[in-house]
Design an enzyme around this catalytic site. Structure first.
Site, short mmCIF file in Angstrom:
data_model
loop_
_atom_site.label_atom_id
_atom_site.label_comp_id
_atom_site.label_asym_id
_atom_site.label_seq_id
_atom_site.Cartn_x
_atom_site.Cartn_y
_atom_site.Cartn_z
N HIS A 98 0.83 -1.22 0.00
CA HIS A 98 0.00 0.00 0.00
C HIS A 98 0.86 1.26 0.00
O HIS A 98 0.44 2.30 0.50
CB HIS A 98 -0.97 0.00 1.20
CG HIS A 98 -2.10 -0.97 1.04
ND1 HIS A 98 -3.20 -0.71 0.25
CD2 HIS A 98 -2.28 -2.21 1.54
CE1 HIS A 98 -4.02 -1.76 0.29
NE2 HIS A 98 -3.48 -2.68 1.05
N THR A 99 2.05 1.14 -0.52
CA THR A 99 2.95 2.29 -0.57
C THR A 99 2.97 2.93 -1.95
O THR A 99 3.30 4.11 -2.07
CB THR A 99 4.39 1.84 -0.24
OG1 THR A 99 4.65 0.65 -0.98
CG2 THR A 99 4.57 1.56 1.23
N LEU A 126 0.41 -13.85 -7.54
CA LEU A 126 1.78 -13.90 -8.05
C LEU A 126 1.90 -13.22 -9.40
O LEU A 126 2.94 -13.26 -10.04
CB LEU A 126 2.26 -15.35 -8.15
CG LEU A 126 2.22 -16.14 -6.85
CD1 LEU A 126 2.88 -17.50 -7.04
CD2 LEU A 126 2.95 -15.37 -5.77
N SER A 127 0.81 -12.64 -9.84
CA SER A 127 0.78 -11.84 -11.05
C SER A 127 1.09 -12.63 -12.32
O SER A 127 2.00 -12.31 -13.08
CB SER A 127 1.73 -10.65 -10.92
OG SER A 127 1.08 -9.53 -11.43
N SER A 177 -0.81 -12.55 -14.78
CA SER A 177 -1.18 -11.68 -15.91
C SER A 177 -0.02 -10.79 -16.32
O SER A 177 0.24 -10.61 -17.52
CB SER A 177 -2.42 -10.84 -15.57
OG SER A 177 -2.17 -9.95 -14.50
N ASP A 194 3.99 -4.90 -10.80
CA ASP A 194 4.02 -6.28 -11.28
C ASP A 194 4.77 -6.40 -12.61
O ASP A 194 5.60 -7.28 -12.81
CB ASP A 194 2.60 -6.83 -11.45
CG ASP A 194 1.82 -6.82 -10.15
OD1 ASP A 194 2.44 -6.59 -9.08
OD2 ASP A 194 0.60 -7.03 -10.19
P1 ADP Z 1 -2.96 -12.83 -11.28
O1 ADP Z 1 -2.99 -12.36 -9.87
O2 ADP Z 1 -2.40 -14.22 -11.39
O3 ADP Z 1 -2.30 -11.86 -12.20
P2 ADP Z 1 -5.22 -12.13 -12.87
O4 ADP Z 1 -6.66 -12.37 -12.71
O5 ADP Z 1 -4.75 -10.73 -12.97
O6 ADP Z 1 -4.49 -12.93 -11.72
O7 ADP Z 1 -4.71 -12.84 -14.21
C1 ADP Z 1 -5.08 -14.16 -14.49
C2 ADP Z 1 -5.44 -14.26 -15.97
O8 ADP Z 1 -4.23 -14.25 -16.76
C3 ADP Z 1 -6.14 -15.54 -16.30
O9 ADP Z 1 -7.53 -15.44 -16.12
C4 ADP Z 1 -5.77 -15.72 -17.76
O10 ADP Z 1 -6.59 -14.92 -18.59
C5 ADP Z 1 -4.36 -15.16 -17.83
N1 ADP Z 1 -3.36 -16.24 -17.63
C6 ADP Z 1 -2.45 -16.33 -16.65
N2 ADP Z 1 -1.71 -17.45 -16.77
C7 ADP Z 1 -2.17 -18.08 -17.86
C8 ADP Z 1 -1.84 -19.31 -18.53
N3 ADP Z 1 -0.87 -20.11 -18.07
N4 ADP Z 1 -2.54 -19.64 -19.63
C9 ADP Z 1 -3.53 -18.84 -20.10
N5 ADP Z 1 -3.88 -17.69 -19.53
C10 ADP Z 1 -3.23 -17.32 -18.42
MG MG Z 2 -2.97 -9.88 -12.48
#
Ligand code: ADP
Ligand code: MG
Length: 377
Positions: A32-33, A121-122, A124, A169
């Site tokens: 939160h920084t 763990l990000s 996305s 991230d």
């Molecule tokens: P996180 O905290 O892991 O970033 P998010 O909801 O932001 O969670 O992102 C998750 C999304 O990223 C999934 O719903 C998918 O659309 C995509 N994603 C992540 N890893 C994969 C993967 N191995 N294969 C396909 N899509 C993935």
């Molecule tokens: Mg994400």
């Protein structure tokens, strides 16, 4: 994973692809920084998204999401946006590169990974960073600088995935290096690498697998508290405040705003203390600061929850060196710095007691600080 991806590429497409990967991340301390202009302290981890990619000479992207068993084909113009969530990350990255004057042509790709989805763990950011790094290499002679690559990932989240995230991230995924954490100054965007080689310790995440949906947006309320205190102090963000300044305005602000600001100001000092400790290889102090952060997040900032406090208590009882909530709070993981000899006992106790109390097992993720975005072949 690499062989699975390469084999699938050979089955589905033609030619020899290049292989890229990028990583998920942890944040050791500094929570939160970011929106207060303070410091965060992330590192890339040994859990990645990996992609085989080959330009196909068309203006279309043909993508296979190996882990989901899904495929998508889409163009490169705004109206070509795919519907599948995972494909929007790839499309968004391509669009954001083009918006900045970069080039992107059609390509074939197969990708997969081992970052748990939605666990904090990000995954996305890893997905965006893998593709933006690859498209910079394949279509732009690596002419886009690394900070811009991180911003392209962030803009992808904002403009194509509906997530109004900060830069941490993507920054961590792009800049991460083995055995190094990065202290990012969210005011100046300057950063510094710090060695993180905790010999004799392991870094382990315990995922509570709970996510409390809360009414009336607690994040916005926290932000507003911080903004009110900054305004009372006549400064832009709490980055420029210290405890003495906060005490001086205590009578002019609400008791709630006071404790919120006390956490944020304390957190800035804790990040700096952790940097000092790491420079000396003093992981016991690092751990002590992690516990302090947890206390602050739980009592002053009030973003913990019963399950996370439970996991933090278990860590403390097991003699774990450091433990705290990782991420915004209200669920998700704790990050724990554990002596090797305590690891088995801690994990066993955490899993057993948590299940007994809450009816489901937490997930355990061991992480090692590793490289971020890179070309493998
Ligand atoms: P996180 O905290 O892991 O970033 P998010 O909801 O932001 O969670 O992102 C998750 C999304 O990223 C999934 O719903 C998918 O659309 C995509 N994603 C992540 N890893 C994969 C993967 N191995 N294969 C396909 N899509 C993935
Ligand atoms: Mg994400």
């Amino acid at each position: 994973m690499k062989n699975l991806i390469i084999n699938r590429f050979a089955q589905t497409f033609t030619g020899e692809p290049c292989i890229y990967s990028s990583a998920g991340r942890v944040n050791l301390i500094g929570e939160h920084t970011d929106y207060n202009g303070g410091f965060v302290f992330p590192g890339a981890i040994d859990k990645v998204i990996m992609a085989a990619i080959r330009p196909n000479g068309t203006d279309r992207i043909n993508a296979v999401a190996l882990d989901l068993g899904e495929e998508a084909t889409f163009g490169l113009e705004e109206e070509d946006a795919p519907t599948a969530g995972w494909a929007r990350y790839i499309f968004g990255v391509a669009r954001e590169i083009q918006k900045r004057g970069g080039k992107v042509g059609g390509f074939d790709t197969v990708f997969g990974g081992n970052i748990p989805l939605g666990a904090g763990l990000s995954s996305s950011a890893a997905l965006e960073s893998c593709f933006v790094y690859a498209l910079n290499d394949l279509f732009n002679d690596n002419s886009i600088d690394k900070f811009e690559l991180a911003r392209i990932g962030q803009s992808t989240e904002h403009n194509y995935c509906g997530v109004n995230c900060g830069i941490m991230d993507q920054f961590a995924s792009i800049f991460g290096q083995e055995g190094k954490l990065m202290r990012l100054d969210c005011r100046s965007m300057e950063f510094e690498y710090y060695p993180f080689n905790p010999e004799g310790y392991r870094l382990v995440l315990v995922d509570s697998r709970v996510k409390h949906e809360l009414k009336d947006s607690p994040y916005n309320k926290r932000r507003e508290s911080c903004e009110r205190v900054a305004a009372a102090l006549g400064i832009k963000t709490l980055r420029d405040a210290d405890m003495a300044m906060l005490e001086a305005v205590k009578g002019d602000i609400s008791a709630e705003d006071y404790v919120r600001a006390r956490f944020v100001i304390g957190e800035k000092d804790r990040v700096l203390a952790v940097c000092d400790a790491l420079s000396r290889g003093d992981y016991e102090t690092v751990g002590a600061k992690m516990y302090e952060t947890h206390q602050g997040l739980s009592h002053d900032y009030d973003v913990s929850c019963e399950e996370l406090d439970f996991l933090n208590d278990i860590a403390r009882r097991c003699g774990v060196t450091g433990s705290r909530i990782m991420g915004g709070g209200f669920g998700g993981c704790t990050i724990n710095l554990v002596k090797n000899e305590l690891y088995d006992e801690f994990v066993k106790t955490a899993v057993t007691e948590f299940e007994k109390q809450y009816g489901h097992k937490p997930e355990i993720y061991d992480v090692v600080i590793s490289n971020g975005a890179q070309k493998l072949k």
